[in-house]
Design a protein around this motif. Structure first.
Motif, PDB file in Angstrom:
ATOM      1  N   GLU A 112      53.311  53.714 102.026  1.00 12.22           N
ATOM      2  CA  GLU A 112      53.035  54.834 101.531  1.00 12.22           C
ATOM      3  C   GLU A 112      51.463  54.576 100.392  1.00 12.22           C
ATOM      4  O   GLU A 112      51.110  55.369 100.409  1.00 12.22           O
ATOM      5  CB  GLU A 112      53.774  55.438 100.162  1.00 12.22           C
ATOM      6  N   GLU A 117      51.270  59.000 101.389  1.00 13.29           N
ATOM      7  CA  GLU A 117      51.623  59.937 100.423  1.00 13.29           C
ATOM      8  C   GLU A 117      49.903  59.510  98.780  1.00 13.29           C
ATOM      9  O   GLU A 117      50.247  60.313  98.078  1.00 13.29           O
ATOM     10  CB  GLU A 117      52.951  60.524 100.151  1.00 13.29           C
ATOM     11  N   ILE A 223      57.311  59.163  96.044  1.00 13.61           N
ATOM     12  CA  ILE A 223      57.735  59.901  96.257  1.00 13.61           C
ATOM     13  C   ILE A 223      59.257  59.716  97.020  1.00 13.61           C
ATOM     14  O   ILE A 223      59.471  58.528  97.448  1.00 13.61           O
ATOM     15  CB  ILE A 223      56.475  59.194  97.561  1.00 13.61           C
ATOM     16  N   GLN A 258      57.213  64.203  95.835  1.00 13.66           N
ATOM     17  CA  GLN A 258      56.201  64.311  96.796  1.00 13.66           C
ATOM     18  C   GLN A 258      57.189  63.625  98.158  1.00 13.66           C
ATOM     19  O   GLN A 258      57.845  62.990  97.325  1.00 13.66           O
ATOM     20  CB  GLN A 258      55.166  63.984  97.025  1.00 13.66           C
ATOM     21  N   SER A 260      58.263  62.206 101.447  1.00 16.33           N
ATOM     22  CA  SER A 260      57.100  61.375 102.769  1.00 16.33           C
ATOM     23  C   SER A 260      56.125  62.012 104.371  1.00 16.33           C
ATOM     24  O   SER A 260      57.935  62.158 104.187  1.00 16.33           O
ATOM     25  CB  SER A 260      57.824  60.083 102.843  1.00 16.33           C
ATOM     26  N   ARG A 261      55.489  61.778 104.174  1.00 18.64           N
ATOM     27  CA  ARG A 261      55.442  62.749 105.640  1.00 18.64           C
ATOM     28  C   ARG A 261      55.025  61.827 106.785  1.00 18.64           C
ATOM     29  O   ARG A 261      55.253  62.828 108.277  1.00 18.64           O
ATOM     30  CB  ARG A 261      54.579  63.621 105.771  1.00 18.64           C
ATOM     31  N   LYS A 262      54.748  60.290 106.921  1.00 17.02           N
ATOM     32  CA  LYS A 262      54.469  59.912 108.280  1.00 17.02           C
ATOM     33  C   LYS A 262      55.453  59.462 108.292  1.00 17.02           C
ATOM     34  O   LYS A 262      56.183  58.524 107.965  1.00 17.02           O
ATOM     35  CB  LYS A 262      52.820  58.455 107.297  1.00 17.02           C
TER      36      LYS A 262
END
Length: 274
Positions: A112, A117, A223, A258, A260-262
């Motif tokens: 991260e 993010e 995150i 937030q 994690s998006r990846k």
């Protein structure tokens, strides 16, 4: 170019990483109930499939207590045969490349921080929410591991009748309410009121976990990753309501929470160990 490995009790992911991108990847169910040697052979075989002249190192994240200096893993979660494995030495002897070994949550945090993010922050806590609950800690732009790579084992802290892991991970559903977490998520998507009530309750416990992190670390951002984080929209309102009594309102205003998006962020983080 490096090889990143994310070894879990369910799956092992091996990827070839270049410039922060995974250019080749393979995923296979971990032979978690097999002998130590059989699991090692699986890992060697998958790693060998990524080896070529441009690779200059191998990084691997493992869900365990880790002697990061010597690359020894102990009591690996959900792989019973791995009680003490000198992983760094074994893989270096096999592939004649530098090898770095660390805890999987630490790899998540590194991923991260470098690629996800968390790139905008210097002080960061990355919380993995799944069967277990653990965290990776970034302080002033550097991974803080502690003496046994376990500085982020926040899920083990006592909370109510059990610990945070019990109330903020999948065990809350399976053991407390007799429903798999995945089913609770799917039922929540369909608007099932019982499932949504459970997620609201998870949010209350998650808020307590967030407050504990604020007290201990006071980071710029938190995150959330792991399977439970996919239900953030279900539990976030309860989480923020639970956090509302935190005694320092300025801290609440400034903290960023937030998701994690990846994809495969822990694999990317493992490649950054070297």
């Amino acid at each position: 170019m490096r090889i990143g490995i994310d070894l879990g009790g369910t799956n092992v992911r091996v990827g070839l990483v270049e410039g922060g991108a995974i250019v080749q990847k393979t995923v296979e169910p971990t032979r978690s109930d097999a002998s130590e040697t059989e699991v090692l052979n699986q890992l060697k075989r998958l790693t060998a499939s990524m080896i070529h002249a441009g690779v200059d190192g191998i990084g691997i994240g493992v869900p365990s207590v880790v002697d990061a200096g010597r690359g020894i893993v102990y009591n690996v979660a959900n792989i019973p045969s791995w009680q003490e494995v000198h992983l760094k030495t074994i893989l270096e002897n096999e592939f004649h490349l530098p090898v770095a070994v660390n805890n999987d949550c630490n790899c998540f945090a590194l991923g991260e921080f470098h690629f996800g993010e968390g790139a905008a922050y210097r002080d960061l806590i990355c919380v993995a929410l799944g069967t277990g609950v653990g965290a990776g800690v970034i302080i002033n732009g550097k991974l803080y591991m502690g003496n046994n790579a376990g500085a982020g084992e926040i899920g083990c802290l006592p909370y109510l009748a059990h610990d945070y892991e019990y109330y903020c991970g999948s065990r809350f559903f399976s053991e407390e309410h007799g429903i798999p977490g995945k089913e609770a998520f799917e039922r929540g998507l369909s608007g099932d009121t019982f499932a949504l009530k459970l997620w609201e309750e998870v949010g209350f416990h998650m808020g307590s976990l967030m407050k504990m992190i604020l007290y201990v670390y006071d980071p710029q951002a938190i995150i959330l990753g792991g399977s439970i984080s996919n239900a953030f929209d279900f539990f976030s309102a309860g989480m923020y309501e639970s956090m509302s009594n935190f005694p320092y309102p300025e801290t609440l205003e400034r903290i960023r929470i937030q998701v994690s998006r990846k994809e495969d962020i822990a694999l990317l983080g493992a490649s950054a160990l070297l």
